[in-house]
Design a protein around this motif. Structure first.
Motif, mmCIF file in Angstrom:
data_model
loop_
_atom_site.group_PDB
_atom_site.id
_atom_site.type_symbol
_atom_site.label_atom_id
_atom_site.label_comp_id
_atom_site.label_asym_id
_atom_site.label_seq_id
_atom_site.Cartn_x
_atom_site.Cartn_y
_atom_site.Cartn_z
ATOM 1 N N GLN A 1 1.017 -3.838 5.515
ATOM 2 C CA GLN A 1 0.073 -4.258 4.491
ATOM 3 C C GLN A 1 0.324 -3.489 3.200
ATOM 4 O O GLN A 1 -0.411 -3.630 2.239
ATOM 5 C CB GLN A 1 -1.357 -4.045 4.966
ATOM 6 C CG GLN A 1 -1.682 -2.603 5.274
ATOM 7 C CD GLN A 1 -3.152 -2.434 5.552
ATOM 8 O OE1 GLN A 1 -3.983 -2.994 4.868
ATOM 9 N NE2 GLN A 1 -3.475 -1.658 6.571
ATOM 10 N N ARG B 1 -3.510 -11.267 6.896
ATOM 11 C CA ARG B 1 -3.918 -10.080 6.156
ATOM 12 C C ARG B 1 -4.966 -10.454 5.100
ATOM 13 O O ARG B 1 -5.968 -9.762 4.933
ATOM 14 C CB ARG B 1 -2.655 -9.487 5.515
ATOM 15 C CG ARG B 1 -2.751 -8.153 4.881
ATOM 16 C CD ARG B 1 -3.515 -7.134 5.633
ATOM 17 N NE ARG B 1 -2.837 -6.545 6.765
ATOM 18 C CZ ARG B 1 -3.435 -5.713 7.615
ATOM 19 N NH1 ARG B 1 -4.700 -5.380 7.459
ATOM 20 N NH2 ARG B 1 -2.766 -5.212 8.636
ATOM 21 N N SER C 1 -5.908 1.272 6.492
ATOM 22 C CA SER C 1 -6.990 0.462 7.058
ATOM 23 C C SER C 1 -8.250 1.268 7.326
ATOM 24 O O SER C 1 -9.211 0.730 7.843
ATOM 25 C CB SER C 1 -6.526 -0.260 8.327
ATOM 26 O OG SER C 1 -5.561 0.489 8.986
#
Lengths: 257, 262
Positions: B106, A93, B168
């Motif tokens: 994330q 990431r 994203s």
């Protein structure tokens, strides 16, 4: 810097979700270091000097080393826990974000529970200063700041080495603790009490003496003036550490899907 | 425009037999096996295209995505994405791509989703104007407005995946990589995700590359598929190449795997 602030706020908010846990780990950290303090205290009840250093001087030394270490631990914790960052795929990431990877590793873990240890360090530090009878001047105060800065850099350097090794093997890195946790424990006493060989090793190979023993002599009025600047030289230690890191990143092989 | 030419990637995997004595032996002398994850992979994908990248587990799908997104460096071969080599110009390259790993998050676990978004705004240096516009658009299309104030750990998988996809896309990437975006989702969430990807590709002309094991994803989304097995491209064509003559794409695919021994 603004971005680091943002990361910092997120860490703070995350911690606030678990207030009790945070409080307990702070207390734990405090007590662990307090233990070491007791060790020094009882030893000096029997002996009044160690290699020419008095009780309060040793406390000052320990306080500074501990503060250096906990600064590095709070802010470079990302490198210290790097194996988990790799194995959880977090590093993937990091690599798909348009920022420097070292910065992101630093910002991804900010360990605020290390406050407990820092607090203990500050207490010892202040106590050491009060009792040591040092005649304070501006250069001496500046020397302390340099010690803290250089020390945090050297300990961070070790964390970076530790992290770089993770690129080649994920397990069996406990031996690195000799240099980090070990150095913190041995750092209670000025390095020269371990003998001349160790002092040489800690001057030229791993620069512990440069952030602890020599500047301490300067503070106590027993060293040459340039000793105060040695912590800056110790920062050079970061260069080989970061080179190793760069090599490691090129070897990176991710962690499955 | 994405071109990959003759890309090879090998992993060194240590191996040993079961049992204590062989564990001891391995301690002294490690034996390694070279796994060819990618063995001369080449393909071209043009701008605005939507491509399904499929293959059995361990075929090299994730390795390809990781090379395309600049995470891994291959030993051999070249790769150009809009004129950049991903692993050499990493920072410039990743500014233009969005990556969703279906199995990893994330989002920050303990803070409201909007805080994670704000951090991304800072990381990608998105201007206030663009950020507000994209956030509004995305939360409308994905139905996020209720979710933004909830910590990520309290979201259901489907809700979280919608937030992941939004995260994203905040920086207007030209290319979106989706690594198993529908894995583990219920029917409603799956449809919502598929609808969204279609719309995104139509309206913003975003290039989408997606890996999945769900043939319905592929049927709903793409015409073109690239099929990889044992590190080699076995088929670069359309779904009908596989499904013709079978009752379903699934059966066709299974027969294809069997005939290629993968």
């Amino acid at each position: 810097m603004k971005l680091y602030g943002k990361y910092f706020m997120i860490h703070l908010k995350s911690i606030m979700e678990y207030k009790t846990s945070f409080l307990f780990s702070c207390m734990g950290q405090f007590l662990v270091s307090f233990n070491v303090f007791l060790g020094i205290y009882f030893m000096f009840r029997r002996f009044s000097h160690v290699e020419g250093f008095t009780y309060s001087e040793v406390l000052l030394c320990y306080g500074i080393t501990l503060l250096e270490f906990s600064l590095a631990e709070a802010f470079a914790r990302g490198f210290d826990t790097f194996s988990s960052i790799v194995s959880q795929g977090e590093f993937d990431r990091i690599l798909v974000r348009p920022r420097n990877e070292i910065f992101q590793v630093l910002a991804s873990r900010i360990e605020l529970s290390r406050m407990g240890r820092m607090l203990q360090a500050v207490v010892l530090f202040v106590y050491g200063i009060r009792k040591s009878g040092i005649h304070w001047t501006y250069p001496k105060a500046a020397a302390v700041v340099l010690m803290l800065f250089g020390g945090a850099m050297v300990f961070s350097g070790f964390f970076v080495i530790y992290a770089s090794i993770c690129f080649f093997t994920i397990e069996g890195l406990e031996f690195m603790n000799i240099f980090t946790d070990g150095a913190r424990e041995y750092g209670k006493y000025p390095v020269n009490i371990y003998g001349k060989r160790v002092l040489q090793l800690c001057t030229f190979v791993v620069p512990y003496a440069l952030i602890q023993y020599y500047p301490l002599l300067y503070l106590l009025g027993r060293g040459k003036p340039y000793y105060a600047l040695l912590p800056l030289a110790a920062c050079l230690f970061l260069i080989p550490c970061l080179m190793l890191w760069k090599i490691g990143v090129r070897h990176y092989v991710s962690a499955g899907s | 425009m994405i071109t990959m030419q003759n890309v090879c990637k090998t992993y060194k995997v240590s191996k040993r037999d079961a049992g204590f004595s062989s564990a001891l032996k391995a301690l002294l002398h490690r034996e390694y096996e070279l796994i060819h994850a990618l063995d001369g992979v080449s393909f071209t994908i043009s701008e605005g295209e939507m491509v399904g990248y499929i293959g059995p587990n361990g075929a090299g799908k994730s390795s390809t995505i990781k090379i395309l997104s600049g995470i891994l460096t291959p030993e051999e071969g070249t790769c150009q994405i809009n004129g950049l080599t991903p692993w050499k110009n990493r920072i410039e390259h990743v500014r233009n791509i969005g990556v969703v790993f279906g199995q990893r998050t994330q989002l920050w676990w303990d803070v409201p989703v909007i805080d994670s978004f704000e951090l991304l705004k800072e990381i990608y240096r998105i201007s206030d104007h663009t950020y507000r516009r994209n956030l509004e658009q995305l939360s409308e299309m994905l139905g996020l407005s209720e979710l933004l104030k909830t910590p990520a750990r309290q979201l259901s998988l489907g809700q979280r995946m919608r937030c992941e996809i939004a995260a994203s896309l905040l920086h207007d990437p030209k290319i979106l990589f989706l690594d198993e975006p529908t894995i583990g989702l219920d029917a409603v969430s799956k449809l919502a995700v598929r609808d969204f990807i279609l719309k995104l590709n139509e309206e913003k002309k975003t290039t989408v590359i997606l890996t999945t094991h769900d043939m319905q994803d592929i049927e709903a989304l793409t015409n073109r598929i690239i099929l990889i097995g044992k590190g080699r491209i076995l088929l670069d064509g359309t779904i009908s190449d596989i499904s013709s003559g079978f009752n379903s794409t699934e059966e066709g695919l299974a027969a294809f795997y069997k005939s290629h021994n993968i």
